[in-house]
Motif scaffolding. Structure first.
Motif, PDB file in Angstrom:
ATOM      1  N   LEU A 111      -9.041  13.856 -13.873  1.00 41.55           N
ATOM      2  CA  LEU A 111      -8.466  12.932 -12.902  1.00 41.55           C
ATOM      3  C   LEU A 111      -8.260  11.723 -13.714  1.00 41.55           C
ATOM      4  CD1 LEU A 111     -10.368  14.374 -10.098  1.00 41.55           C
ATOM      5  CD2 LEU A 111      -8.023  14.731 -10.427  1.00 41.55           C
ATOM      6  N   ALA A 112      -8.647  11.377 -14.863  1.00 38.07           N
ATOM      7  CA  ALA A 112      -8.606   9.986 -15.303  1.00 38.07           C
ATOM      8  C   ALA A 112      -7.466   9.394 -15.664  1.00 38.07           C
ATOM      9  CB  ALA A 112      -9.684  10.074 -16.799  1.00 38.07           C
ATOM     10  N   GLU A 113      -6.368  10.187 -15.909  1.00 41.31           N
ATOM     11  CA  GLU A 113      -4.984   9.857 -16.037  1.00 41.31           C
ATOM     12  C   GLU A 113      -4.539   9.073 -14.960  1.00 41.31           C
ATOM     13  OE1 GLU A 113      -3.089   9.091 -18.431  1.00 41.31           O
ATOM     14  OE2 GLU A 113      -4.259  10.322 -19.911  1.00 41.31           O
ATOM     15  N   LEU A 118      -3.467   3.880 -11.984  1.00 42.39           N
ATOM     16  CA  LEU A 118      -3.603   2.858 -11.058  1.00 42.39           C
ATOM     17  C   LEU A 118      -3.936   1.661 -11.278  1.00 42.39           C
ATOM     18  CD1 LEU A 118      -3.862   2.832  -7.633  1.00 42.39           C
ATOM     19  CD2 LEU A 118      -6.373   3.334  -8.024  1.00 42.39           C
ATOM     20  N   LEU A 119      -4.812   1.473 -12.446  1.00 45.26           N
ATOM     21  CA  LEU A 119      -5.225   0.355 -13.055  1.00 45.26           C
ATOM     22  C   LEU A 119      -4.063  -0.325 -13.740  1.00 45.26           C
ATOM     23  CD1 LEU A 119      -8.698   1.334 -14.345  1.00 45.26           C
ATOM     24  CD2 LEU A 119      -8.345  -0.706 -12.862  1.00 45.26           C
ATOM     25  N   LYS A 124       0.625  -1.098  -6.884  1.00 41.91           N
ATOM     26  CA  LYS A 124       1.226   0.245  -6.429  1.00 41.91           C
ATOM     27  C   LYS A 124       0.292   1.046  -6.061  1.00 41.91           C
ATOM     28  CE  LYS A 124       3.792   3.290  -8.543  1.00 41.91           C
ATOM     29  NZ  LYS A 124       4.167   3.487  -9.919  1.00 41.91           N
ATOM     30  N   PRO A 125       0.209   1.425  -4.522  1.00 39.52           N
ATOM     31  CA  PRO A 125      -0.805   2.526  -4.128  1.00 39.52           C
ATOM     32  C   PRO A 125      -0.248   3.856  -4.966  1.00 39.52           C
ATOM     33  CG  PRO A 125       0.634   1.775  -2.481  1.00 39.52           C
ATOM     34  CD  PRO A 125       0.883   1.009  -3.650  1.00 39.52           C
ATOM     35  N   LEU A 135      -5.730  -0.018  -5.003  1.00 38.72           N
ATOM     36  CA  LEU A 135      -6.584  -0.946  -5.570  1.00 38.72           C
ATOM     37  C   LEU A 135      -6.253  -2.451  -4.899  1.00 38.72           C
ATOM     38  CD1 LEU A 135      -6.904  -1.040  -9.514  1.00 38.72           C
ATOM     39  CD2 LEU A 135      -8.854  -1.246  -7.682  1.00 38.72           C
ATOM     40  N   ILE A 136      -7.002  -3.236  -4.477  1.00 37.30           N
ATOM     41  CA  ILE A 136      -6.909  -4.604  -3.957  1.00 37.30           C
ATOM     42  C   ILE A 136      -7.258  -5.524  -4.974  1.00 37.30           C
ATOM     43  CG2 ILE A 136      -7.093  -6.227  -2.118  1.00 37.30           C
ATOM     44  CD1 ILE A 136      -6.991  -3.837  -0.102  1.00 37.30           C
TER      45      ILE A 136
END
Ligand SMILES: C[S@@+](CC[C@H](N)C(=O)[O-])C[C@H]1O[C@@H](n2cnc3c(N)ncnc32)[C@H](O)[C@@H]1O
Length: 224
Positions: A111-113, A118-119, A124-125, A135-136
């Motif tokens: 699930l790391a990709e 996200l980072l 972008k959600p 991420l806020i």
């Protein structure tokens, strides 16, 4: 923020990332994933509480290991619909550093990709069949008061209160409570008295329970 908006990842020999800015590891030196499961998943009693649309919020996204642990638990639970996960982070880690950290956890690596994606574009959600991840960015002392949502469970995961006091203050804990749904909960690895008192004053019934590994105590709570 008072200092420049940057941090740098240093690496211990055992592959654990350490923040240069805060001089503190991102997770347990022993076994980050097992600690996450004990502290944040069991501490919030998530397996028994998951329902479609369940919303987890977190102070301190770091490598995204907690997100992955929660997502794996959600998938294993077979709960229909999506989990919602919102994390507040002032110094988003470069995606390549998160990938390097997460590569140490065979369970997490698949699930790391998504975490790296996200980072790479925190505005972008990221929406998948099983989860909505947000991420806020920015200092949580500013971004949380402005947040328009509430969480069913909170992961309070700043660096240690001695090194990162700004993420544990009474005003911020009051905002955590204000952004907790009725019957909602928090869990954190720390049992520091100041933090517990701030959470009680904020409106949680706080319990000290056994911590993970060598840590004697941690804290959990339910909103009164
Ligand atoms: C212990 S690490 C979090 C580890 C993370 N949950 C994981 O799974 O890897 C603490 C995080 O809090 C962030 N942080 C520190 N001060 C903050 C602030 N004022 N607002 C938002 N995030 C902050 C740090 O940049 C760091 O990523």
């Amino acid at each position: 923020m008072d200092k420049a908006q940057t941090d740098r990842t240093l690496w211990r020999d055992n592959g654990v990332p350490v923040s240069e800015r805060f001089d503190d590891p991102y997770y347990s030196l022993d076994n980050g994933l097992a600690e996450t499961r004990h502290v944040f998943l069991d501490g919030n009693d998530l397996a028994a509480r998951f329902r479609p649309g369940f919303h987890i919020a977190e102070l301190g996204f770091g490598t995204g290991l907690n997100l992955i642990a929660a997502r794996l638990a959600w998938m294993a639970s077979g709960t229909p619909g999506r989990l919602r996960f919102t994390s507040f982070e002032a110094f988003p880690m470069p995606p390549k550093d998160a990938l390097r950290a997460l590569s140490a956890f065979p369970d997490a690596v698949r699930l790391a990709e998504d975490t790296a994606e996200l980072l790479a574009d925190p505005r972008k959600p990221l929406i998948r069949d099983d989860i909505e991840m947000r991420l806020i960015t920015g200092d949580a002392r500013e971004s949380l008061p402005a947040w328009k949502d509430q969480a069913d469970a909170w992961f309070l995961d700043g660096f240690s209160p001695a090194k990162n006091p700004e993420l544990w203050g009474a005003d911020l804990m009051a905002e955590v409570a204000r952004h907790t749904a009725p019957g909602g909960s928090f869990a954190t690895y720390t049992a520091a008295g100041d933090v517990r008192r701030a959470l009680v004053a904020a409106g949680f019934d706080v319990t000290r329970v056994p911590g993970y590994g060598r840590k004697r105590h941690m804290s959990t709570g339910r909103k009164r």
